[in-house]
Design a protein around this motif. Structure first.
Motif, PDB file in Angstrom:
ATOM      1  N   VAL A  72       0.832  -1.209   0.000  1.00  0.00           N
ATOM      2  CA  VAL A  72       0.000   0.000   0.000  1.00  0.00           C
ATOM      3  C   VAL A  72       0.862   1.253   0.000  1.00  0.00           C
ATOM      4  CG1 VAL A  72      -1.527   1.374   1.477  1.00  0.00           C
ATOM      5  CG2 VAL A  72      -2.069  -1.015   1.012  1.00  0.00           C
ATOM      6  N   VAL A  73       1.894   1.273   0.842  1.00  0.00           N
ATOM      7  CA  VAL A  73       2.755   2.452   0.927  1.00  0.00           C
ATOM      8  C   VAL A  73       3.543   2.653  -0.364  1.00  0.00           C
ATOM      9  CG1 VAL A  73       4.744   3.453   2.116  1.00  0.00           C
ATOM     10  CG2 VAL A  73       2.931   2.383   3.434  1.00  0.00           C
ATOM     11  N   ALA A 148       9.245   2.958   5.426  1.00  0.00           N
ATOM     12  CA  ALA A 148       8.846   3.892   4.369  1.00  0.00           C
ATOM     13  C   ALA A 148       7.623   4.669   4.815  1.00  0.00           C
ATOM     14  CB  ALA A 148       8.566   3.135   3.071  1.00  0.00           C
ATOM     15  N   THR A 149       7.414   5.819   4.185  1.00  0.00           N
ATOM     16  CA  THR A 149       6.310   6.701   4.544  1.00  0.00           C
ATOM     17  C   THR A 149       5.545   7.111   3.296  1.00  0.00           C
ATOM     18  OG1 THR A 149       7.610   7.584   6.388  1.00  0.00           O
ATOM     19  CG2 THR A 149       5.695   8.864   5.710  1.00  0.00           C
ATOM     20  N   VAL A 150       4.253   7.257   3.407  1.00  0.00           N
ATOM     21  CA  VAL A 150       3.427   7.743   2.297  1.00  0.00           C
ATOM     22  C   VAL A 150       3.742   9.213   2.070  1.00  0.00           C
ATOM     23  CG1 VAL A 150       1.091   8.160   1.466  1.00  0.00           C
ATOM     24  CG2 VAL A 150       1.599   6.089   2.778  1.00  0.00           C
ATOM     25  N   SER A 151       4.124   9.550   0.863  1.00  0.00           N
ATOM     26  CA  SER A 151       4.518  10.924   0.565  1.00  0.00           C
ATOM     27  C   SER A 151       3.413  11.741  -0.081  1.00  0.00           C
ATOM     28  CB  SER A 151       5.752  10.917  -0.355  1.00  0.00           C
ATOM     29  OG  SER A 151       5.471  10.215  -1.559  1.00  0.00           O
ATOM     30  N   GLY A 152       2.360  11.098  -0.506  1.00  0.00           N
ATOM     31  CA  GLY A 152       1.295  11.802  -1.198  1.00  0.00           C
ATOM     32  C   GLY A 152       0.131  12.177  -0.301  1.00  0.00           C
ATOM     33  N   ASP A 153      -1.052  12.274  -0.921  1.00  0.00           N
ATOM     34  CA  ASP A 153      -2.261  12.652  -0.206  1.00  0.00           C
ATOM     35  C   ASP A 153      -2.738  11.525   0.699  1.00  0.00           C
ATOM     36  OD1 ASP A 153      -2.224  15.077  -1.558  1.00  0.00           O
ATOM     37  OD2 ASP A 153      -3.435  14.295  -3.221  1.00  0.00           O
TER      38      ASP A 153
END
Length: 394
Positions: A72-73, A148-153
């Motif tokens: 997902v990420v 890791a990190t979600v960078s978007g909306d």
């Protein structure tokens, strides 16, 4: 149980507006902890689906939770080949779950050639190999050991491509609702995320429940009770076990996916590590093996105890320190002040007491909370409780 989860945020928020607020904060789980109950409860249910209904303990189940979370990420960041960035979360969630199901087929095709403790250990071995791979895979992030990190909306739960039927989730990025249905009820982003994740969890629960009560599920139970007899009457038990393992991996990845959507970040130690499976094992034993809904009760018990013994959102230690007068806190208690006793023996000691309670459950309540309740009622709660209530009315 579903009604209880539905009403809990409203009751909790109402109690916080009363003089009983300090006690509510101390003894009732905060909404953030209840969100954890949802996705970890779903993961524990997926673990119980294969372990509780076939009798094969999957110690490597964290591999599927991590697969769903990382997929997902990475998909949200546009790092998955063939999945463009901006693909709706519900689609990437299903794709990640499908990938985990295929991974389960690969792992299971080897592991199910063994039984007992050997099966448990080989699944653990597979999971640890994947864990070490993710921790050192530079494609995931510049510092893969940190995750890791979600960078978007924000990621949305609902109908893909229909904004009116979707809700952004996340503690900081989720949507809030003001004046719900004109009733003057405001829902914070955390509460909205709680309900959105709850819809996914309930849907997965009913799907697994339907499978268990199907002819396929009856074969699973037959394998658990006597695999040799099931094979003797003509059932290809190897294929049934493999399919059950893939289904459990699918729903385990769903749990990891909604966890990633809510937290917006993943790390190897919180997803692929073997202790994630250990948490599912403990909550399943506390709630009841082979009950499916029992792991939710076990997770609620686990998270509730952790919330009560922590200071993140109140807790009994905070209540005692702020509610008792200094003279009482400084009182001598066997050579130790009460305040020091609270700081040492109560605050943040949830793992200690959970371990003690776990041992007591294994010794005296081996069927778990829901399993014992079903034994007392003579069947499932939904079927037998109305009968007992009518009997007491007479």
């Amino acid at each position: 149980m579903i009604v209880g989860f539905l009403l809990y945020p409203l009751v909790y928020e109402a109690l916080l507006a009363t003089p009983a607020a300090p006690f509510a904060e101390a003894f009732l789980p905060a909404i953030t902890f209840m969100v954890v109950v949802l996705y970890m409860g779903l993961f524990a249910m997926s673990f119980d689906f294969v372990s509780g209904y076939t009798g094969y303990l999957s110690f490597g189940h964290a591999a599927f939770f991590g697969t769903g979370a990382y997929f997902v990420v990475l998909a949200a960041n546009g790092q998955v080949p063939g999945v463009p960035g901006g693909t709706p979360f519900m689609i990437t969630l299903l794709l990640g779950a499908t990938l985990a199901g295929l991974l389960a087929l690969v792992i299971g095709s080897v592991s199910f050639r063994l039984t007992g403790v050997y099966f448990a250990m080989i699944t653990l071995g597979f999971a640890q190999v994947i864990y070490e791979l993710i921790r050192s895979w530079g494609y995931v992030s510049t510092n893969p050991t940190e995750g890791a990190t979600v960078s978007g909306d924000a990621l949305a739960i609902g109908v893909p491509y229909v904004d009116a039927l979707s809700l952004d989730v996340g503690r900081l990025t989720g949507e809030s609702v003001e004046n719900l249905l004109g009733l003057g009820i405001d829902l914070s982003a955390t509460v909205v995320s709680y309900y959105a994740l709850g819809v996914v969890v309930v849907g997965c629960y009913f799907a697994m429940q339907r499978i268990i009560h199907s002819p396929f599920g009856r074969v699973m139970i037959a394998i658990r009770e006597n695999e040799e007899r099931a094979r003797a009457v003509g059932y290809p038990t190897y294929r049934f076990k493999l399919a059950a393992f893939a289904i459990s991996g699918f729903f385990g990845a769903i749990a990891g996916g909604i966890f990633a959507a809510y937290s917006r970040s993943v790390a190897p130690d919180g997803t692929f590590y073997f202790l994630v499976t250990a948490d599912a094992l403990i909550t399943t034993i506390v709630g009841g093996f082979g009950t499916l809904a029992g792991p939710i009760y076990g997770t609620l018990f686990n998270q509730g105890l952790e919330d009560v013994l922590s200071t993140e959102s109140g807790g009994i230690a905070t209540l005692l320190r702020e509610g008792l007068p200094p003279s009482v806190l400084e009182a001598d208690l066997f050579g130790v002040s009460l305040e020091l006793f609270v700081n040492t023996a109560v605050d943040g000691r949830a793992p200690l007491y959970l371990g003690i309670i776990f041992v007591l459950f294994v010794l005296f309540v081996p069927n778990g909370i829901l399993g014992t309740l079903r034994d007392r009622l003579g069947g499932t709660v939904g079927k037998r409780l109305p009968y007992h209530l009518r009997r007491y009315r007479r």
